[in-house]
Design an enzyme around this catalytic site. Structure first.
Site: not given
Ligand code: IPE
Ligand code: IPE
Ligand code: MG
Length: 253
Positions: A24, A41, A135
């Site tokens: 995240d 990303h 792995l």
């Molecule tokens: C969780 O992250 C899902 C992934 C990293 C794939 P999100 O960014 O979607 O989670 P919330 O919405 O903050 O809980």
């Molecule tokens: C996690 O990073 C990637 C996915 C959920 C695909 P985020 O896109 O949720 O990044 P933040 O949380 O908005 O910074």
């Molecule tokens: Mg996120």
């Protein structure tokens, strides 16, 4: 069938056997740099490569990465499309390297929602690496913990229709055997980057006795040193699985 932490006491080793991660903070990493979220990303893929290599070196057997949740479809369409394209490109580019490193790749989640080309690439990559054993890398895509429990329950009722008349015969293992990662031991260590302290519908059944580690480091900045910090924290945990500290000390002496 692997052991359940609620039915037997798993052996706890210094190196976690199964590490799961919520990757995240990509969006915030990019926003901090006045870049579009999607740049985060793209950058995040480098962290995936680094973490796979580092876990291989450390002797981790199973690494499971949350790449796209069943709720991430709620994001702007542009961002969802970029994520899908990135998934395709990464699969096309990285499978050779995974194969060389002895990594077995699997993807779990409701894959039927993905476009056919992506589904085919996933199948081909899984087939190509299926003989590997160094792995076990699993990518959770269009995955949700609730979806997993529901699909396992439905499958159990399909396989064992007599359960409907005798629900007392429905056991923990009947369900666990049908979860999408039934072949892996339950996770020892959970790592979430990006500062949030929540599970966001990841492996809710399997996390029953997992050690939970949260770091504010954004996923694109997560490297081998940050991973080592998490492992050091893990080594300091006392995994009691319901017992007392005194009982553990007695067992060791
Ligand atoms: C969780 O992250 C899902 C992934 C990293 C794939 P999100 O960014 O979607 O989670 P919330 O919405 O903050 O809980
Ligand atoms: C996690 O990073 C990637 C996915 C959920 C695909 P985020 O896109 O949720 O990044 P933040 O949380 O908005 O910074
Ligand atoms: Mg996120």
């Amino acid at each position: 069938m692997t052991k359940s932490s609620t039915q037997t006491i798993p052996e706890a080793t210094d190196t976690p056997q199964h590490v799961v991660m919520i990757m995240d903070g990509n969006g915030r990493w990019a926003t901090d740099r006045f870049l579009p979220r999607t740049a985060g990303h793209v950058r995040g893929v480098q962290s995936v490569r680094r973490v796979v290599e580092a876990c291989g070196r450390k002797g981790v057997r199973y690494l499971t990465l949350f790449a796209f949740s069943s709720e991430n479809w709620r994001r702007p369409q542009e961002e969802v499309s970029l994520l899908m394209r990135l998934f395709v490109q990464t699969l096309e580019k990285e499978v050779d390297k995974l194969e060389e490193q002895g990594v077995r790749l699997r993807v779990v989640g409701d894959l039927s929602a993905f476009e056919p080309r992506l589904q085919e690439l996933i199948k081909a990559a899984e087939k190509r690496t299926e003989h590997n054993n160094t792995l076990h890398l699993t990518i959770a895509a269009n995955y949700g913990g609730r979806w997993d429990i529901l699909q396992a329950t439905r499958q159990a009722l399909r396989d064992l229709p007599e359960l409907a008349a005798h629900p007392e015969n429905f056991t923990e293992s009947i369900l666990a055997e049908r979860l999408s990662m039934a072949w892996a031991p339950e996770p020892d260590l959970f790592i979430r980057t990006g500062g949030e302290q929540r599970i966001s519908n990841f492996l809710i059944w399997q996390l029953a006795y997992t050690e939970m580690y949260f770091t504010s480091v954004y996923w694109p900045d997560f490297d081998a040193n940050a991973l080592e910090e998490a492992f050091a924290w893990y080594r300091g945990r006392e995994r009691r699985f319901g017992r007392t500290s005194a009982q553990l000390a007695e067992k060791q002496s």
